[in-house]
Design a protein around this motif. Structure first.
Motif, PDB file in Angstrom:
ATOM      1  N   SER A  32     -12.712  -7.746   6.173  1.00  0.00           N
ATOM      2  CA  SER A  32     -13.125  -6.644   5.314  1.00  0.00           C
ATOM      3  C   SER A  32     -14.213  -5.808   5.978  1.00  0.00           C
ATOM      4  O   SER A  32     -15.116  -6.351   6.610  1.00  0.00           O
ATOM      5  CB  SER A  32     -13.661  -7.216   4.000  1.00  0.00           C
ATOM      6  OG  SER A  32     -14.266  -6.220   3.224  1.00  0.00           O
ATOM      7  N   TYR A 118      -3.684  -7.245  -2.071  1.00  0.00           N
ATOM      8  CA  TYR A 118      -5.024  -6.756  -1.739  1.00  0.00           C
ATOM      9  C   TYR A 118      -5.926  -6.806  -2.959  1.00  0.00           C
ATOM     10  O   TYR A 118      -5.465  -6.958  -4.087  1.00  0.00           O
ATOM     11  CB  TYR A 118      -4.993  -5.366  -1.100  1.00  0.00           C
ATOM     12  CG  TYR A 118      -4.299  -4.281  -1.866  1.00  0.00           C
ATOM     13  CD1 TYR A 118      -5.006  -3.413  -2.676  1.00  0.00           C
ATOM     14  CD2 TYR A 118      -2.926  -4.094  -1.745  1.00  0.00           C
ATOM     15  CE1 TYR A 118      -4.371  -2.399  -3.353  1.00  0.00           C
ATOM     16  CE2 TYR A 118      -2.279  -3.083  -2.422  1.00  0.00           C
ATOM     17  CZ  TYR A 118      -3.005  -2.230  -3.224  1.00  0.00           C
ATOM     18  OH  TYR A 118      -2.370  -1.224  -3.907  1.00  0.00           O
ATOM     19  N   ILE A 136     -10.460  -6.324   0.493  1.00  0.00           N
ATOM     20  CA  ILE A 136      -9.777  -7.181   1.459  1.00  0.00           C
ATOM     21  C   ILE A 136      -8.269  -7.079   1.217  1.00  0.00           C
ATOM     22  O   ILE A 136      -7.835  -6.872   0.091  1.00  0.00           O
ATOM     23  CB  ILE A 136     -10.301  -8.630   1.353  1.00  0.00           C
ATOM     24  CG1 ILE A 136      -9.975  -9.460   2.567  1.00  0.00           C
ATOM     25  CG2 ILE A 136      -9.882  -9.288   0.069  1.00  0.00           C
ATOM     26  CD1 ILE A 136     -10.796 -10.748   2.663  1.00  0.00           C
TER      27      ILE A 136
END
Length: 141
Positions: A32, A118, A136
């Motif tokens: 991320s 996601y 993420i």
């Protein structure tokens, strides 16, 4: 061929078939840019009802209130092969007294085969469309 050989062969076929149908796929999340320490993976398994069990395990996921700008919920999104995007739930983090890492887990079942998972940070957990604050994600699978 004797009856015992036929029974043995039949059992072997059943065991091999069960092994293939119960295999799960494990996909790691990409690093991320918003919460670089966050790590995790997604396991997808097809169950006996032909549904997809989605299990997510995360660690080092910052509390959503500590993001800039602050948000109220981490929301899990599933993209299907036909590019449909669906809110499939909210991540609940575990910050127990003796826990040294912020951990979070999530589990759901869907009849639709996912192609990407996601997580976004949202002001409200029941939003219908993801915000631009992508936390993420997995690669497509």
């Amino acid at each position: 061929m004797s009856i015992s050989k036929k029974i043995y062969l039949g059992l072997l076929v059943v065991v091999v078939a069960m092994a293939f149908t119960s295999c799960s796929k494990k996909i790691a999340f990409k690093t991320s840019t918003i919460v670089p320490a966050a790590r995790g993976d997604v396991k997808i398994k097809k169950d006996e009802n032909k549904n997809y069990l989605i299990q997510i395990e995360l660690e080092n996921l910052a509390e959503v209130s500590r993001l800039d700008p602050q948000k109220k919920a981490y929301v899990v999104w599933m993209e299907s092969e036909d590019s449909m995007v669906k809110n499939i739930g909210q991540i609940k983090s575990d910050s127990k007294f003796l826990s040294s890492k912020l951990k979070a887990s999530f589990e759901t079942v869907t009849p639709v085969k996912p192609s990407k998972i996601y997580i976004t940070a949202e002001d409200n957990a029941d939003v219908q469309f993801p915000s631009k604050q992508l936390i993420i994600e997995t690669k497509g699978f």
